[in-house]
Design a protein around this motif. Structure first.
Motif, short mmCIF file in Angstrom:
data_model
loop_
_atom_site.label_atom_id
_atom_site.label_comp_id
_atom_site.label_asym_id
_atom_site.label_seq_id
_atom_site.Cartn_x
_atom_site.Cartn_y
_atom_site.Cartn_z
N VAL A 1 -5.41 6.10 -2.34
CA VAL A 1 -6.42 5.30 -3.05
C VAL A 1 -5.68 4.58 -4.42
O VAL A 1 -5.68 3.63 -4.49
CB VAL A 1 -7.63 6.06 -3.36
CG1 VAL A 1 -8.77 5.03 -4.20
CG2 VAL A 1 -8.14 6.34 -1.98
N TYR B 1 -9.54 -5.18 -0.06
CA TYR B 1 -9.52 -4.63 1.32
C TYR B 1 -9.49 -3.13 1.05
O TYR B 1 -9.10 -2.58 0.22
CB TYR B 1 -8.34 -5.01 2.34
CG TYR B 1 -8.25 -6.40 2.22
CD1 TYR B 1 -9.20 -7.24 3.23
CD2 TYR B 1 -7.49 -7.21 1.47
CE1 TYR B 1 -9.01 -8.55 3.33
CE2 TYR B 1 -7.28 -8.37 1.48
CZ TYR B 1 -8.22 -9.48 2.60
OH TYR B 1 -8.10 -10.77 2.53
N LEU B 2 -9.98 -2.55 2.19
CA LEU B 2 -9.96 -0.72 2.02
C LEU B 2 -9.06 -0.56 3.58
O LEU B 2 -9.86 -0.97 4.89
CB LEU B 2 -11.08 -0.29 2.13
CG LEU B 2 -11.19 1.52 2.02
CD1 LEU B 2 -10.52 1.84 1.00
CD2 LEU B 2 -12.72 1.45 2.05
N TYR C 1 0.83 -1.21 0.07
CA TYR C 1 -0.11 0.01 0.15
C TYR C 1 0.66 1.24 0.03
O TYR C 1 2.17 0.91 0.26
CB TYR C 1 -0.97 -0.01 1.25
CG TYR C 1 -0.29 0.27 2.50
CD1 TYR C 1 -0.49 1.46 3.16
CD2 TYR C 1 0.27 -0.50 3.24
CE1 TYR C 1 0.09 2.15 4.30
CE2 TYR C 1 1.14 -0.38 4.65
CZ TYR C 1 0.79 0.86 5.00
OH TYR C 1 1.17 1.31 6.25
N ALA D 1 -16.51 0.98 0.93
CA ALA D 1 -16.20 -0.33 0.91
C ALA D 1 -17.44 -1.20 0.33
O ALA D 1 -17.35 -2.11 -0.51
CB ALA D 1 -16.09 -0.86 2.22
N HIS E 1 -17.96 -1.35 -3.37
CA HIS E 1 -16.87 -2.02 -3.94
C HIS E 1 -16.47 -3.37 -3.64
O HIS E 1 -15.69 -4.21 -4.16
CB HIS E 1 -15.57 -1.53 -4.12
CG HIS E 1 -15.55 0.32 -4.72
ND1 HIS E 1 -15.58 0.06 -6.16
CD2 HIS E 1 -15.91 1.13 -4.46
CE1 HIS E 1 -15.69 1.38 -6.52
NE2 HIS E 1 -15.86 2.18 -5.30
N ILE F 1 -11.74 3.29 -6.97
CA ILE F 1 -11.05 2.07 -6.25
C ILE F 1 -10.48 1.37 -7.55
O ILE F 1 -11.00 0.91 -8.43
CB ILE F 1 -12.08 1.40 -5.63
CG1 ILE F 1 -12.68 2.10 -4.34
CG2 ILE F 1 -11.39 0.06 -4.84
CD1 ILE F 1 -11.67 2.56 -3.24
N ILE G 1 -12.97 -3.98 5.38
CA ILE G 1 -12.46 -2.90 5.99
C ILE G 1 -11.33 -2.93 6.78
O ILE G 1 -11.74 -3.85 8.01
CB ILE G 1 -13.65 -1.91 6.34
CG1 ILE G 1 -14.88 -1.65 5.67
CG2 ILE G 1 -13.29 -0.69 7.16
CD1 ILE G 1 -16.01 -1.17 6.00
N LEU H 1 -15.60 -4.47 -0.51
CA LEU H 1 -14.19 -4.63 0.25
C LEU H 1 -14.50 -4.81 1.68
O LEU H 1 -15.62 -4.52 2.26
CB LEU H 1 -13.51 -3.22 0.00
CG LEU H 1 -13.32 -2.74 -1.60
CD1 LEU H 1 -12.63 -1.27 -1.43
CD2 LEU H 1 -12.57 -3.46 -2.38
#
Length: 323
Positions: A110, A148-149, A106, A179, A182, A142, A186, A184
Motif C-alpha cells: 500500500v 487505482y487499487l 507498484y 476503494a 478513497h 492510501i 479497482i 479509487l
C-alpha cells in the motif's frame, strides 16, 4: 526476501514446476498460436510483510515538472501512458532514471518505497496494492494522488495470496470499501498459471469461479501475469483474457520461461512484446518485472543506483502510444 518460482504449462496442463524449461515452442510444448501455453513467476512479500518489489509506469516522453500535473513538458497526458515497472526497492535516483519512459509503478504494498521521496515531482504514478487478505486488517493509509487499487497477488498460489475464488469473493466487500473511501478504481486479483502448491492451476478457472461467486462485485480492470517468451504466446494469453470484458493490466511480464534468458533474448522479446502491448487496445497498462532481481539479473532495468542497464535504456526509450 523475494520468493519466486517459474514454470511452464502446455495445453493448460502443468508439466513442470520449480524450473524454467522453455517457452511454448520448445521442450515438449506446442506452438502458442494454436495451443494454450502458460507461464509465470511468483513474487512474494518483502521483509516478512504482505509486500513485494515495486513498479513504475511508462510514458515514452520526458517527465513533467509540476507534481500536480499529469501532462509532461511535451504536452502528452502521462496518465494515458501504459508502461510501468513492478519493483519494490526504488530510490529517488532509480525512479528518476526510469521516469522519462514510465508513468507508473507498484511495489506489492500500500505505501510507496520509503526511499523514493517525492515521486510525484517526477510525474510517475504510484499504484497501491492489497497483497493478500491480511492487508485488509492493516488499514494503511492510501497514498495521496492514488487513482487505482490493485488487489490480491496471485491468489491461486499457496506461496502468494493463497485465496480460493470463493474466499476472495467473500473479502471483496472490504476491498470495495477501501476503494470507495478513497475514490479509487479497482484492479482485480492478479492471476497466472500455477505449477504446484495451487488452489487453482488455471487462471481462467479461478476468474470464472470468482466472478460467479461475486456477480455484483465491482471490478473495473483485470490484472494478469505472463512469463513466456514469444509474442505469439503473449498474444494468445491476452486474447483469451478479453472474454472478461475489462481493460487488461499486465502487471508482471518478462522472459523467464526459456532456457536462454540472456540480455539479447530479453531485448528481442521486449521489443516484440512492447510493439504488441502498445498497439493492443484491450491492454490498459503493463509493467516489466523487474528493476533488480538477483535470481535472473538479465531482466534488470536498473544497474547501479540511478543507472539504467542496456535493457532499461531500451524499455525507457521504446515508442509509446499514450492514447
Amino acid at each position: 526476501m523475494m520468493i519466486r518460482r517459474t514454470w511452464w504449462l502446455g495445453l493448460g496442463l502443468a508439466i513442470g514446476c520449480g524450473s524454467t524449461p522453455g517457452d511454448g515452442d520448445s521442450d515438449g510444448g506446442s506452438d502458442a498460436s494454436t495451443a494454450s501455453p502458460a507461464s509465470g513467476t511468483e513474487t512474494g512479500p518483502a521483509s516478512g510483510t504482505e509486500t513485494g518489489p515495486a513498479t513504475p509506469t511508462s510514458t515514452g516522453e520526458g517527465p513533467g515538472t509540476d507534481p500536480g500535473d499529469s501532462t509532461d513538458s511535451g504536452g502528452v497526458d502521462r496518465s494515458s501512458c501504459k508502461r510501468g515497472i513492478a519493483y519494490g526497492y526504488h530510490s529517488h535516483a532509480d525512479l528518476a532514471a526510469l521516469a522519462p519512459g514510465v508513468s507508473w509503478w507498484y511495489n506489492w504494498a500500500v505505501p510507496p518505497d520509503p526511499d523514493v521521496g517525492d515521486y510525484q515531482a517526477l510525474n510517475v504514478e504510484f499504484v497501491p496494492m492489497l497483497w493478500g487478505g491480511g492487508s485488509l486488517d492493516q488499514d494503511p493509509p492510501i497514498p495521496e494522488g492514488a487513482r487505482y487499487l490493485l488487489a490480491f497477488n496471485e491468489p491461486n498460489f499457496g506461496a502468494q495470496a493463497d485465496l480460493t475464488p470463493q474466499e476472495a469473493a467473500a473479502l471483496w466487500p472490504q476491498v470495495e470499501a477501501v476503494a470507495d473511501a478513497h475514490g479509487l478504481e479497482i484492479v482485480s486479483p492478479a492471476l497466472n498459471y500455477c505449477g504446484g502448491d495451487c488452489n487453482k492451476t488455471d487462471p481462467f478457472e479461478w476468474f470464472d469461479e470468482f466472478f460467479a461467486a461475486c456477480p455484483g462485485c465491482r471490478v473495473d480492470h483485470l490484472a494478469v501475469h505472463w512469463y513466456a517468451c514469444t509474442r505469439d504466446a503473449l498474444t494468445w494469453y491476452i486474447g483469451e483474457m478479453k472474454k472478461y470484458e475489462r481493460p487488461i493490466w499486465l502487471t508482471e511480464f518478462s522472459c523467464l520461461d526459456a532456457e536462454d534468458k540472456s540480455v539479447a533474448v530479453q531485448k528481442q522479446y521486449m521489443q516484440e512484446a512492447l510493439e504488441y502491448l502498445e498497439a493492443e487496445p484491450s491492454v490498459a497498462r503493463y509493467a516489466w518485472f523487474s528493476g533488480r532481481w538477483e535470481a535472473t539479473p538479465t531482466v534488470d532495468l536498473l544497474g547501479e543506483s540511478g543507472a539504467l542497464t542496456e535493457l532499461g535504456q531500451q524499455y525507457v526509450s521504446a515508442p509509446a502510444s499514450c492514447p
